[in-house]
Each structure stands twice: as structure tokens, then as C-alpha cells.
Design an enzyme around this catalytic site. Structure first.
Site, short mmCIF file in Angstrom:
data_model
loop_
_atom_site.label_atom_id
_atom_site.label_comp_id
_atom_site.label_asym_id
_atom_site.label_seq_id
_atom_site.Cartn_x
_atom_site.Cartn_y
_atom_site.Cartn_z
N GLU A 75 -0.21 12.82 5.98
CA GLU A 75 0.67 11.67 6.13
C GLU A 75 0.19 10.56 5.22
OE1 GLU A 75 2.96 10.92 9.01
OE2 GLU A 75 2.71 12.75 10.17
N GLY A 76 1.06 10.13 4.34
CA GLY A 76 0.72 8.99 3.50
C GLY A 76 1.10 7.72 4.23
N SER A 77 0.89 6.58 3.57
CA SER A 77 1.20 5.34 4.25
C SER A 77 2.71 5.16 4.41
CB SER A 77 0.60 4.17 3.47
OG SER A 77 0.85 4.33 2.10
N TYR A 78 3.49 5.87 3.60
CA TYR A 78 4.94 5.70 3.66
C TYR A 78 5.67 6.82 4.39
CZ TYR A 78 4.66 1.97 0.29
OH TYR A 78 4.38 0.80 -0.34
N LYS A 80 5.67 11.41 5.30
CA LYS A 80 5.00 12.70 5.27
C LYS A 80 4.82 13.22 3.85
CE LYS A 80 6.09 14.26 9.82
NZ LYS A 80 7.16 14.57 10.74
N ASP A 194 -6.45 -0.21 -5.39
CA ASP A 194 -6.77 0.48 -4.13
C ASP A 194 -7.60 1.72 -4.38
OD1 ASP A 194 -6.84 0.75 -1.41
OD2 ASP A 194 -4.84 1.60 -1.21
#
Lengths: 430, 378
Positions: A75-78, A80, A194
Site C-alpha cells: 500500500e502506497g500513501s495514495y 494500492k 523524501d
């Protein structure tokens, strides 16, 4: 009512879950839809966990454009990230699935995504993740970012080891690739903002890929220097100038600092700055005081000190890092390589699209598999036990056990991007 | 930039230069590298010898195409073996990169099959060709490369009947950071045309990786292609080809031993043998021919050994070279040239008869004259 079979798919995200937040959507198999509500006793029934039956999701082959969909990778921050297979070239791919609905709820969500797409399209380097394709499904309001396939990330690898660090020679290999990729990004006028182990992925052949340019900033072509105004990266990796709340700061030097924290982290298993909460953490970073573990010897020690300089002017440039004795000289391969941890128990990271293709081409295994809530709970308990016993073992064996016991500190090592998706159930008046 | 001809036919002393003006003629022979390049027959004026010039028009190509061309030249120039096609010279002419190689009289095995042997080559011809290919492949493996594109179109036959391997642009180094890797993991880019020949472990792209034994599998597929006149999995969707290979269903050479029922198998019944996938692309009359011919036991066995699902069970190139299949090469009275005697060879008359095409080419060259031609030196 008790004999209903619930089909519940832990992976499925299609059903409208606006109301329930992260509660899994449930559809009823033998639902007659026109129940007379008055006849049904509205009180809560206690149902034995043996009586809740799930049907395992069938491996149904799904095509998005020319790509065959596989299983969840993470899971990314935005949203799946799933695996896909290009049905023309048979090349494995990863896809970031973005939902417009979710994006709208995140401040700057849509703008950040558009910017990331634009940025990635212009980039081509061995150590920067390659955006292969972008697909849109207007009906479902979904966006698919097809990327190079990576088997794992440095963060997962570190977490799989008791000491949470790499042997020096392995860390050196990754660090050099990070510097190569970073040099390319900076040459294109891009500040990543980041850099952290969680955003450094590895392909099958061990090539490091800098990923997640969601908060990266492309400098204006005519800008006279690399001045930036906003920082959205992960707190533990932020430099003093951001922690102290400076209004403007030199962008490239932010990446240098974060890379320094990353190098510190992957070679020692610790963080130069910690804090029970973000204010304490930023206070500590702001002071710029840290200690380097005693076992770190000189060429590496001086490199870390050069990169983690509070004074921006004294902080190393990429050129200085490149010419540093530790960067130039590859440490001998003494310790065993840290492997990429298995994905759902599969150490080989087998193509997850394969079962879907088998189902599609041969239609094998038509009998649905059922399992009960009870079995599921038992399995969860077992997994939980495995994990805790593992952690205890780590704590005993390692002298770095303060990481495991101090949960307050640990929180800030998690990737906490300010724009991460939070699944809060939205309240609606009924 | 001069270079020495490797191997063939006593020409080893001839030096080919990289000046575009030294080459004349340029009869068009065909295209190569999936349309990226054109092949021309040319006369090297200073020595009056025939050569083949491959022209890559670079400007309107994608960077990937360009990288493949560059890579092929770099890798090929490192190799020197009588069974690996050499590049004698490379130069830039106008907007094109040109590579010079010796003329291969009978063209590629794929051309031979397509134009003259639609039901496949005779067994003894396959034996002769395979013997040469194994020599070349053993050398390539020893030099630390996995070829990754062994197929009939990358096997060229000289007018003396000698087989040469080409297509080095897909090759991958086994040595990384000075270390000989046990396994390699990178998936070849721009490989859509070679998928049918690739091994299951390479296609799977997982942490098992693959090694030079992957080429042995491709060799097995190539044997089927040479013997059957059509590559296995022709007309089969790529994803089905993948699952078939992963399930260990190996294609085979087709003769009278082919089980009769296989022809009528339903493709959907989960037992879709890969023999079927070959048969699907073959007509009725050819099937009849297949059922009337008989290949030797050793021919069948070498094919099966090459196509083993588990790479560690596949023989190496040197083990294959001593396979009983090659005994027939010593016994045979025929040579490859005898077998191909009905096939017209590419030769000098092609240049003479170039006619209008030759004129057109010179016109093109004239048009490019005002552009400064720079030498591609490395």
C-alpha cells in the site's frame, strides 16, 4: 438468517465503502432483498464464529488495457500497489492504483499525482523508478500508473533482520546507487525531498530504484538557485533547517541530509535523531546534535558527519560524497547478504499473475473453497504468536533492543508522510 | 579503424576499412532487427570482395532501438569465433550506422525454411547446423554471455555450409562487478519477437533467476523450429505460451510417432499439449508429410533433453556436443552444401543485377554528401 453465507474479500475495494471506512464490505449470497423489515427481529444475534462462512475469492483473470492484474504488492500513501503482467511482452510490472475520490480528500492529492506523473515521464535513469504507462478508467474514476516491477524495498529488508541494518558492503552498494540516482535527479533540477529506506526499492537483479516522487519539487528552469519553500517529507529524515521552520531553504542539501540519515540508518540500524513525538523529534533535529555509534569507524564516520552537518554551507555536496574515501573504496564482503524478505511466505517472489492465467486458460479448480471465521481467527492468532515470539527472540539476542521495547520512539520511524491516506469512517447523517 | 576478418575461407588476412566510399553496390537483400535495419550486399572496392552491409537508420528510432544497435556492435566486436558472425567494420554514413560482415551465402535458417523447406530441414542438415551452433554457443558462454535469442533467424549459413550465430544485441553479461554470477535476473527489453524461444525460468522473472542453461532451452525450441518448419507456439497467445512452458509442456519434433489423437485434442480441455500449438499453424498436407517421416531416436532425445523444465537437468553445450545425435555428421556422405544445392546463393550477380536499386542507393548517397560524416569509433 443464521445460515447465510457471506462472501467477503479482503482484497476487494470496488464496493462503495464510503460509509464503513475500513470495515470490509460484505455481500450476502442468498439474500432475497425484499425482507419485510418488521418481521425481522432487529436485536443483535450472537453468531458462533464457526457459523460465519467465507468463500475464497476465485482467481478471476482481469485485464486493464493489455495488462493482466495480479495480487497486492503493498500500500502506497495514495492507494494500492498491485502486480501486473504485460500480455504482449510478458514483462512483470507494478501498478499504482489511484482513486479520484480518495485523492480529492487529500490536501494537494490530485495536484501531487499529476506532478509526479509529469516528473516521472521526463526521467530515465537506471536508479530512478521508470513510469511505463498511465491508464485511466473514467467510469470507475481510477488511474493506473504502470511502473517497473520491484521485488522489495530497503525498509522491508531492514525490518526483516534482527539488527535492522545491512552488512557494510551491502549498504555501500545501495548507497552508491542512491548517489547515482540522486545526482541524476539533481541534474534535472529535481529535489526529491523524501529520501528514506522506504522509498528505495530493488529490482530482481538488485538495482536500486529511487521511487515515490509524490512530494518532489521540480525547480524552475530559470531559477538562479535551488531555493525551496515547502517540505512534506518524513519527519525523521528532515534536516535542521526544516525542523526549525525556516521559510526558505536549499533544496539539494535537503536530499543530502536525508541520504545521510538513510546511510546512518542502514549501516547502524539506528536513527541519528529520535523523539517521543514530532515536536520533540524536531527539537532534537533542530539542535543538530547526535552521536555516531562507537563501532562506526573512520572513513564512514567522517562521511556521516559531512552529510549530517547542521550548517548547510559545511554540509557535503554530491561531488564531495563521491570523492569521499568511504564511497570510493568498496568494503570487503565479510558478512552474509541480507535477502529480500518473502512476500506472503513466498521467498522466490513468484509471478502472482500466474494463477489468474492458469484459471483463464485452463479453467482449473472450479470448486469454491470455504473457510469459517473461526478458522480465520485461529490463523490470525497463530500469526500473532509467531510475530511476538520472533520479536522477543530479537530482543534477547540483540543489544539494540531499545528499538523494540520503546514503542513511542518507534512510531516516528514509520513512513509518516503528511499526505498519507487515513481511513476514517466519514460520518453521514442518517 | 581496420579490422581483421575472423575465420572464414582463408580471408583472414583481409583488412576492411570503415570509409563509406570503399563500399559499392548495395543491392537490397532485406530488413533485419524487426525493421530497424536494412541489409545490403556490397563490394569492398579496395579488395574486390563481397560483404554484407547492415544499415541502421538511427534518427527516427527510439532510444531503445538505438541502444540495441549500439549494444550489438559493442558485444559482437568483443567476440571472435568461426561460428559467431563477426562485424568486420563499423562506420557512420549519412544518417545511418553501418556494420560490415561477411556474406552468408544461404542466408538465415528462417529464410531457408520459409522459402525452400516449408516442412523443415532434413535431420542430417539440422545435425550439421546444430553442431556449429553449439561450438559458437559454447564460446559465447565461456566469454561470459547468455545469448537469450537463439532462434532460426539468428543462425546464418555461409556458402560453404558453415553456421554462424548472430543477434548478439539481446545478450546479457554473466559477470557483474567482476564476479561470475550464479544466476542473472534481468529481463531482456524489446524481446516481444523472441518470447516463443525463451525458457520458462527466464519468463518467470522471479528470484530463482536464470543462467546460460536458458540458451539450451531456446536451442531446443530452435531444433523444433528447424525440424518442423515452424516455431512451436506460433499463433498461440503469449500468456498461454507462458503457462504451457511453466507447466513443463515441452514441444517436440513431429514425425510418424506423433500420437494420432493429439491432432484432434480439444484446446480447452486443460491438456492442450504444445504439440497442438504447433499443429494449429500447420496445414493438412504438411501433417500428412509429418506422419510419413521418421526421425532418429537420438534426434528425439536431444530435443527432449534441451527442453527440460528444470534448467539443472539440461545438458551444457559441451555435453550436447558429444551427444550421439551428431554421429550422423561423420557418417553422412552429404554436406550442408549438397543438401542446399537447389537453393540459390547470394552472390556477385546480385550486385550486378542491382540495377535501378543500386542507382537509387547512389543517389541517396549523393544527397548525403554535403553532410559531414563522422566516424563511430570505440
Amino acid at each position: 438468517m443464521d445460515n447465510r453465507i457471506a462472501i467477503c474479500d479482503p482484497d476487494e475495494d470496488e464496493v462503495n465503502n464510503e460509509l464503513f471506512g475500513d470495515i470490509e464490505p460484505v455481500t450476502w449470497v442468498n439474500d432475497d432483498t425484499n425482507y419485510d423489515l418488521d418481521e425481522i427481529n432487529m436485536a443483535f444475534h450472537r453468531v458462533d464464529s464457526h457459523q460465519i462462512i467465507y468463500e475464497e475469492k476465485k482467481k478471476k483473470c482481469k485485464l486493464i488495457g493489455k495488462y493482466v492484474m495480479g495480487d497486492l504488492l503493498g500500500e502506497g500513501s495514495y492507494g494500492k500497489v498491485k502486480e501486473m503482467l504485460d500480455s504482449d511482452t510478458l514483462c512483470r510490472r507494478a501498478v499504482k492504483i489511484l482513486k479520484k475520490k480518495k485523492l480529492r480528500r487529500i490536501p494537494n492529492g490530485e495536484i501531487n499525482v499529476q506532478r509526479e506523473i509529469q516528473l516521472l515521464r521526463t526521467l530515465k535513469h537506471k536508479n530512478v523508478i521508470d513510469l511505463v504507462d498511465v491508464l485511466y478508467n473514467d467510469e470507475k474514476e481510477k488511474m493506473y500508473l504502470v511502473m517497473e516491477f520491484c521485488v522489495g524495498g530497503l525498509q522491508d529488508m531492514l525490518e526483516s533482520m534482527p539488527h535492522k541494518k545491512f552488512p557494510l558492503w551491502q549498504g555501500h552498494g545501495y548507497f552508491c546507487q542512491l548517489i547515482d540516482g540522486l545526482e541524476y535527479l539533481h541534474s534535472k533540477g529535481i529535489v526529491h525531498k523524501d529520501i528514506k529506506p522506504g522509498n528505495l526499492l530493488l529490482t530482481l537483479d538488485g538495482t536500486l530504484k529511487i521511487s515515490d516522487l509524490g512530494v518532489a519539487e521540480a525547480l524552475d528552469m530559470f531559477a538562479k538557485d535551488d531555493t525551496c519553500t515547502t517540505g512534506q517529507g518524513s519527519p525523521a529524515f528532515q534536516p535542521p533547517e526544516i525542523a526549525n521552520g525556516c521559510e526558505t531553504f536549499a533544496g539539494f542539501k535537503v536530499d543530502i541530509w536525508s541520504s545521510g540519515v538513510t546511510l546512518y540508518n542502514i549501516t547502524t540500524g539506528e536513527y541519528p535523531f529520535e523523539g517521543d513525538n514530532i515536536y520533540k523529534l524536531y527539537e532534537n533535529i533542530g539542535k543538530g546534535e547526535y552521536t555516531i555509534p562507537a563501532e562506526v569507524e573512520d572513513p564512514l564516520k567522517s562521511l556521516l558527519q559531512g552529510m549530517l552537518q547542521k550548517d548547510i554551507d559545511k554540509r557535503f555536496t554530491l561531488q564531495q560524497i563521491r570523492q569521499h574515501p568511504w564511497t570510493i573504496c568498496r568494503p570487503p564482503k565479510t558478512l552474509e547478504e541480507v535477502p529480500i524478505p518473502p512476500l506472503r511466505g513466498d521467498e522466490w517472489h513468484t509471478m502472482t499473475v500466474l494463477p489468474y492465467l492458469m484459471e483463464h486458460h485452463y479453467g482449473v479448480d472450479n470448486d469454491p473453497t470455504y473457510y469459517t471465521e473461526h478458522q480465520l481467527n485461529e490463523e490470525r492468532k497463530l500469526q500473532e504468536m509467531d510475530r511476538t515470539s520472533g520479536e522477543q527472540k530479537n530482543a534477547c539476542n540483540s543489544h539494540y533492543n531499545k528499538h523494540i521495547t520503546n514503542h513511542g520512539k518507534r512510531r516516528w520511524r514509520k513512513p509518516t508522510s503528511c499526505i498519507s491516506v487515513k481511513k476514517f469512517p466519514s460520518c453521514k447523517p442518517s | 579503424m581496420y579490422s581483421r576478418v575472423a575465420g572464414e575461407e582463408g580471408k583472414s588476412s583481409i583488412m576492411y576499412d570503415s570509409s563509406p566510399n570503399s563500399y559499392h553496390g548495395m543491392a537490397h537483400l532485406g530488413t533485419c532487427c524487426s525493421g530497424t535495419g536494412t541489409i545490403h550486399l556490397a563490394l569492398h572496392k579496395p579488395t574486390d570482395t563481397m560483404v554484407v552491409v547492415k544499415k541502421f537508420y538511427i534518427d527516427d528510432r527510439t532510444p531503445e532501438d538505438y541502444n540495441l544497435v549500439e549494444r550489438e556492435i559493442i558485444v559482437t566486436r568483443q567476440l571472435q569465433h568461426p561460428n559467431v558472425l563477426p562485424y568486420l567494420a563499423t562506420f557512420v554514413s549519412g544518417h545511418s550506422v553501418c556494420v560490415v560482415s561477411p556474406p552468408m551465402g544461404f542466408g538465415s535458417c528462417q529464410d531457408l525454411i520459409e522459402e525452400h523447406f516449408p516442412v523443415g530441414l532434413p535431420e542430417v542438415a539440422v545435425a550439421f547446423i546444430l553442431k556449429d551452433v553449439l561450438q559458437g554457443l559454447e564460446y559465447i558462454h565461456k566469454r561470459g554471455f547468455v545469448h537469450r535469442a537463439i532462434k532460426a533467424s539468428h543462425i546464418l549459413i555461409s556458402s560453404m555450409g558453415q553456421a554462424c550465430l548472430s543477434g548478439m544485441r539481446y545478450a546479457c553479461e554473466i559477470v557483474k562487478n567482476g564476479r561470475w554470477q550464479k544466476n542473472i535476473y534481468c529481463f531482456p527489453s524489446s524481446t516481444a519477437n523472441n518470447l516463443k524461444w525463451l525458457s520458462p525460468e527466464l519468463l518467470l522473472q522471479d528470484l530463482h533467476g536464470y543462467n546460460e542453461k536458458s540458451d539450451i532451452y531456446s536451442l531446443g525450441i530452435t531444433i523444433c523450429e528447424l525440424a518442423n518448419g515452424v516455431a512451436p507456439f506460433t499463433g498461440v497467445p503469449a500468456t498461454l505460451m507462458l503457462t504451457e512452458k511453466v507447466r513443463g509442456r515441452a514441444p517436440h519434433i513431429i514425425d510418424c510417432k506423433l500420437p494420432k489423437h493429439a491432432e484432434h485434442e480439444n484446446t480447452n480441455d486443460g491438456d492442450a499439449g504444445s504439440s497442438n500449438s504447433t499443429l494449429a499453424a500447420i496445414g493438412e498436407s504438411i501433417l500428412e508429410h509429418f506422419s510419413s517421416r521418421k526421425f532418429s531416436e537420438s534426434f528425439h532425445s536431444i530435443t527432449v533433453q534441451c527442453l527440460h523444465r528444470d534448467p539443472s537437468n539440461r545438458p551444457s553445450t559441451s555435453q550436447l556436443s558429444s551427444h550421439p545425435f551428431f554421429k550422423q555428421c561423420r557418417k553422412s556422405d552429404e554436406t550442408v552444401v549438397d543438401i542446399f544445392k537447389s537453393v540459390p546463393k547470394i552472390g556477385r550477380r546480385d550486385v550486378d543485377s542491382a540495377g535501378d536499386y543500386g542507382v537509387a542507393m547512389s543517389a541517396e548517397q549523393l544527397a548525403n554528401l554535403d553532410l559531414q560524416s563522422c566516424h563511430w569509433d570505440f
